[in-house]
Design an enzyme around this catalytic site. Structure first.
Site, PDB file in Angstrom:
ATOM      1  N   GLU A  58      13.371  -7.191  -3.575  1.00 38.85           N
ATOM      2  CA  GLU A  58      14.726  -7.722  -3.742  1.00 38.85           C
ATOM      3  C   GLU A  58      15.750  -6.866  -3.002  1.00 38.85           C
ATOM      4  OE1 GLU A  58      12.622  -8.600  -7.736  1.00 38.85           O
ATOM      5  OE2 GLU A  58      12.566  -7.060  -6.191  1.00 38.85           O
ATOM      6  N   ARG A  84      -0.248 -13.321  -8.158  1.00 40.30           N
ATOM      7  CA  ARG A  84       0.298 -12.903  -9.452  1.00 40.30           C
ATOM      8  C   ARG A  84       1.448 -13.774  -9.912  1.00 40.30           C
ATOM      9  NH1 ARG A  84       2.150  -7.237  -9.182  1.00 40.30           N
ATOM     10  NH2 ARG A  84       2.216  -7.520  -6.923  1.00 40.30           N
TER      11      ARG A  84
END
Length: 137
Positions: A58, A84
């Site tokens: 991010e 995931r």
């Protein structure tokens, strides 16, 4: 209380998943992030893991967007490698995302429980770093 925003940008989730699947290899790059810009474009990035710390996907995304002239992001999502799925931002990323984009929406959850929430709801009762700059103007 977290306010859920009804719409989930599945194209954005898929973009992050595609980057995680094709670009995240080994231990140095294990997460991908994607963000929707105000004009509808998608910006992607991967983390840069290092034992000393290293930026999450991010945070790399914020710099990548700025390098492309994008300073407003509407929605962000992070996806882990090895299928995931969606991974919520860590505490540091929550604070930075809130400081940079107080109106940002974040996709969180897993499987069929993926949902969109406001960044402020992921970090309740927080101090927004940018608030001190308003008083100086």
């Amino acid at each position: 209380m977290t306010t859920q925003i009804p719409h989930v940008d599945h194209e954005l989730v898929q973009a992050a998943a595609d980057v995680a699947r094709t670009r995240c290899r080994g231990d140095n790059h294990t997460m991908a992030a994607a963000a929707r810009t105000g004009d509808g474009r998608i910006v992607t990035a991967v983390n840069a893991y290092h034992f000393t710390g290293g930026p999450c996907a991010e945070l790399v995304l914020i710099g990548t967007a700025a390098a492309q002239g994008v300073y407003e992001l509407d929605t962000v999502v992070a996806v882990g490698d090895r299928d995931r799925g969606v991974v919520p931002p860590c505490g540091r990323c929550r604070q930075v995302l809130l400081d940079y984009f107080p109106a940002l929406e974040v996709i969180v959850g897993e499987g069929d429980r993926v949902r969109t929430v406001r960044i402020a709801d992921l970090l309740p009762e927080s101090y927004v770093w940018a608030d001190h700059q308003l008083a100086a103007e």
